[in-house]
Design a protein around this motif. Structure first.
Motif, short mmCIF file in Angstrom:
data_model
loop_
_atom_site.label_atom_id
_atom_site.label_comp_id
_atom_site.label_asym_id
_atom_site.label_seq_id
_atom_site.Cartn_x
_atom_site.Cartn_y
_atom_site.Cartn_z
N ARG A 1 2.02 4.37 -11.77
CA ARG A 1 1.35 4.71 -13.03
C ARG A 1 0.98 6.24 -13.37
O ARG A 1 1.11 6.61 -14.32
N ARG A 2 0.92 6.94 -12.24
CA ARG A 2 0.90 8.37 -12.22
C ARG A 2 1.86 8.79 -13.07
O ARG A 2 1.98 9.77 -14.06
N ARG A 3 2.99 8.41 -12.58
CA ARG A 3 4.35 9.15 -13.05
C ARG A 3 4.51 8.52 -14.44
O ARG A 3 5.01 9.34 -15.44
N GLN A 4 4.34 7.31 -14.98
CA GLN A 4 4.31 6.89 -16.37
C GLN A 4 3.56 7.94 -17.12
O GLN A 4 3.70 8.30 -18.22
N LYS A 5 2.28 8.03 -16.73
CA LYS A 5 1.26 8.75 -17.56
C LYS A 5 1.79 10.10 -17.69
O LYS A 5 1.52 10.91 -18.99
N THR A 6 2.14 10.80 -16.82
CA THR A 6 2.51 12.08 -16.92
C THR A 6 3.71 12.30 -17.89
O THR A 6 3.98 13.18 -18.67
#
Lengths: 303, 43
Positions: free
Chosen positions: B10-15
């Motif tokens: 999720r962190r990567r998708q958000k970034t």
């Protein structure tokens, strides 16, 4: 191409830093600089926004070519110490993402160049991407020690594209700048390949030191330096550049030749004893920056 | 308990979504500036 050696974690989406790494940002800096110098040396005034866009397109095109190169060579990169940490061989990115990223970036850069600058610049940009990916990466690199000689043309296009973006044509000076980078590439890469020879040998890449040995490579470096120096100085006697450029090109080429002769005199076969090769490699990068910088300075002083 | 891999995903998708939004915004501004520059050249 062997992809069995590369594993990747498909459960995680790609990190943006790995996508950025696919574009080889350090190589891009030299591409951008030479393209910018080609544009600034051109006898035309470019609107700053259109000039910026053209340089951006050249950078994106170079990034696309680098991404497609890494996509195709992931199996080779996994075998070499120097490249094993790249996103694909390290398993941080899946190959399909790299392919889509590279193709998308290539189309985007060429179309934007055509719309913002002109279609001649866009055509040369497309040719340089295709040349790097198809001629150098797919066709030559794994087949012949002449890979870098012919493939070097791909890296020689940026100043010509910069010039074409500014003027809409290609004349003798951008052709000479192309020739200079074309002839600079073999000694630059062969100096590197001498001290990373074991890497190329392990990966089965037929670089000149792997196929013909260090002695023959050192001779070729010295030999290529001569026409490279001639191409560097040529704009001055031909009246395409002034004495500032001529003096800088002559002095820098002389320094390059001295370092190439030191490489020729070196007998070391292990990387530890290859200081002259490492020095020549480092200087060759400075050489290109300095010579193109001198060209722009000279053109501005003449103007 | 949440899977740390889900969190990372999720962190990567958000970034990536934030970076994509910024790039699209920059592209819109660039196209606008190119249009103005081209119109200026025509006059």
């Amino acid at each position: 191409m062997n992809t069995a050696t590369i594993t990747h974690d498909t459960a995680l989406p790609a990190d943006w830093r790995d996508l950025l790494a696919l574009t080889k940002p350090r190589v891009m800096s030299l591409v951008v600089f030479t393209a910018l110098c080609g544009m600034l040396a051109a006898p035309a005034t470019v609107h700053p926004v259109l000039g910026f866009t053209a340089i951006l397109c050249i950078a994106l095109g170079a990034g696309a070519a680098a991404a497609l190169n890494m996509w195709y060579e992931a199996d080779l990169d996994a075998l070499m110490k120097r490249t094993a940490g790249r996103p694909l061989p390290a398993g941080r990115l899946d190959r399909q993402t790299a392919l889509h990223f590279g193709v998308g970036l290539a189309f985007f850069s060429v179309l934007l160049m055509g719309l913002a600058a002109n279609w001649l610049a866009a055509t040369i940009l497309a040719a340089s991407i295709l040349f790097y990916v198809l001629v150098y990466t797919v066709w030559l690199k794994r087949r012949t020690p002449q890979n870098i000689v012919i493939g070097g043309a791909a890296g020689a296009f940026p100043p010509m594209i910069g010039w074409a973006a500014a003027t809409g044509d290609v004349t003798l000076l951008p052709a000479l700048l192309f020739t200079l980078i074309f002839l600079w590439t073999p000694p630059h890469f062969w100096a590197l390949s001498l001290f990373v020879r074991s890497d190329y040998a392990a990966a089965g890449v037929p670089m000149l030191p792997v196929v013909s040995g260090a002695r023959a490579t050192r001779q070729q470096i010295a030999l290529y330096t001569l026409p490279m120096a001639a191409a560097a100085v040529a704009p001055w006697p031909l009246g395409l550049a002034g004495p500032v450029y001529g003096a800088a090109a002559a002095a820098l080429s002389l320094a390059f030749l001295i370092l190439a002769l030191r490489v020729l005199a070196n007998r070391a076969s292990e990387p530890e004893g290859m200081k002259p090769e490492k020095r020549l490699f480092a200087f060759s990068i400075f050489y290109l920056f300095a010579i193109f910088g001198a060209l722009v300075l000279d053109r501005w002083m003449l103007a | 308990m949440t899977d740390p891999r889900d969190e990372e995903s999720r962190r990567r998708q958000k970034t990536r979504a934030i970076i994509m939004a910024l790039l699209l915004g920059a592209f819109v501004i660039l196209v606008y500036a190119i249009t103005i520059a081209k119109m200026g050249m025509l006059q």
